[in-house]
Design a protein around this motif. Structure first.
Motif, PDB file in Angstrom:
ATOM      1  N   ILE B  53       0.563  -1.185  -0.219  1.00 29.91           N
ATOM      2  CA  ILE B  53      -0.085   0.066   0.053  1.00 29.91           C
ATOM      3  C   ILE B  53       0.733   1.269   0.248  1.00 29.91           C
ATOM      4  N   TYR B  54       0.597   2.247  -0.718  1.00 26.98           N
ATOM      5  CA  TYR B  54       0.940   3.612  -0.735  1.00 26.98           C
ATOM      6  C   TYR B  54       0.153   4.702  -0.719  1.00 26.98           C
ATOM      7  N   GLU B  55       0.953   5.700  -0.243  1.00 25.94           N
ATOM      8  CA  GLU B  55      -0.068   6.968   0.060  1.00 25.94           C
ATOM      9  C   GLU B  55      -1.288   6.637   0.959  1.00 25.94           C
ATOM     10  N   ILE B  56      -1.242   5.906   2.147  1.00 28.32           N
ATOM     11  CA  ILE B  56      -2.306   5.358   3.062  1.00 28.32           C
ATOM     12  C   ILE B  56      -3.192   4.303   2.435  1.00 28.32           C
ATOM     13  N   SER B  57      -3.512   4.220   1.172  1.00 24.98           N
ATOM     14  CA  SER B  57      -4.663   3.349   0.899  1.00 24.98           C
ATOM     15  C   SER B  57      -4.691   2.968  -0.570  1.00 24.98           C
ATOM     16  N   ASN B  58      -3.728   3.457  -1.211  1.00 28.63           N
ATOM     17  CA  ASN B  58      -3.529   2.750  -2.548  1.00 28.63           C
ATOM     18  C   ASN B  58      -2.869   1.579  -2.755  1.00 28.63           C
ATOM     19  N   ARG B  59      -3.460   0.462  -3.209  1.00 26.27           N
ATOM     20  CA  ARG B  59      -3.076  -0.960  -3.266  1.00 26.27           C
ATOM     21  C   ARG B  59      -1.982  -0.958  -4.638  1.00 26.27           C
ATOM     22  N   PHE B  60      -0.743  -1.340  -4.211  1.00 25.63           N
ATOM     23  CA  PHE B  60       0.393  -1.495  -5.444  1.00 25.63           C
ATOM     24  C   PHE B  60      -0.031  -2.315  -6.539  1.00 25.63           C
ATOM     25  N   SER B  61       0.557  -2.287  -7.733  1.00 26.16           N
ATOM     26  CA  SER B  61       0.240  -3.253  -8.626  1.00 26.16           C
ATOM     27  C   SER B  61       0.573  -4.801  -8.181  1.00 26.16           C
TER      28      SER B  61
END
Lengths: 117, 112
Positions: B53-61
């Motif tokens: 997860i990046y920037e709190i809530s974005n799932r990575f590829s």
């Protein structure tokens, strides 16, 4: 796809130097900074610093100044970590990791550096 | 330096049940550009870390949707909706808002 391939394990004596390489592929090398992260045996992750690949400008965390040097060879898309005057407490796995999306998106497989007499 | 404190440090979970890990920072992680650079990483045994997860809530590829992140300011949470056997490992939060970037101590997820 993005790949970071690091050089192999090293066994060094105290006082020696070591240079770890991290070869990047699958993206434009100079678009993203490269992090360096240390993991001592059985311990957590420790951010050592990073190097901006467009300028070659490094930033070192406290505790990683003096004996630790980040460098680049952009012609072969490779980042380097050199550690001099090795001590037993430098024994660790060292990782490179691409800095993107406000974090560390892609990681090398790690390089184990063992310092022992 | 910003100190990242994770709880719990160890989390035994039953397969198929949810799991939750908390991460608290000693200062707000809101950057001057308005973004919050808080990420979550997973390290399976014998493997390098992997961004979840990046920037709190974005799932990575490639990250399964059973992983989710939430939070704001100084308090953040990683949730796994239904734990699978492959989720065993150590989970770290990391802040990249301020130099030096710092990691939490890690939370060991194990199966009961």
């Amino acid at each position: 796809q993005v790949q970071l391939v690091q050089s192999g394990s090293e066994l060094k004596k105290p006082g020696a130097s070591v240079k770890v390489s991290c070869k990047a592929s699958g993206y434009t090398f100079t678009y993203y900074a490269m992090n360096w992260v240390r993991q001592a045996p059985g311990q957590g992750l420790e951010w050592m610093g990073w190097i901006r690949t467009n300028t070659g400008n490094p930033t070192y965390a406290q505790g990683f100044t003096g004996r630790f040097v980040f460098s680049l060879d952009t012609s072969v898309s490779t980042a380097y970590l050199q550690i001099s005057s090795l001590k037993a407490e430098d024994t660790a796995v060292y990782y490179c990791a691409r800095a993107a999306d406000g974090g560390a998106t892609d990681w090398g497989q790690g390089t184990l550096v063992t310092v022992s007499s | 330096d910003i100190v990242m404190t994770q709880t719990p440090l160890s989390s035994p979970v039953t397969l198929g049940q949810p799991a939750s890990i908390s991460c608290r920072s000693s200062q707000s992680l809101v950057h001057s550009d308005g973004n919050t650079y808080l990420s979550w990483l997973q390290q399976r045994p014998g493997q390098p870390p992997r961004l979840l997860i990046y920037e709190i809530s974005n799932r990575f590829s490639g990250v399964p949707d059973r992983f989710s992140g939430s939070g704001a300011g100084t308090d953040f949470t990683l949730k796994i909706s239904r734990v699978e056997a492959e989720d065993v490992g150590v989970y770290y939060c990391m802040q990249a808002t301020q130099f030096p970037h710092t990691f939490g101590q890690g939370t060991k997820l194990e199966i009961k």
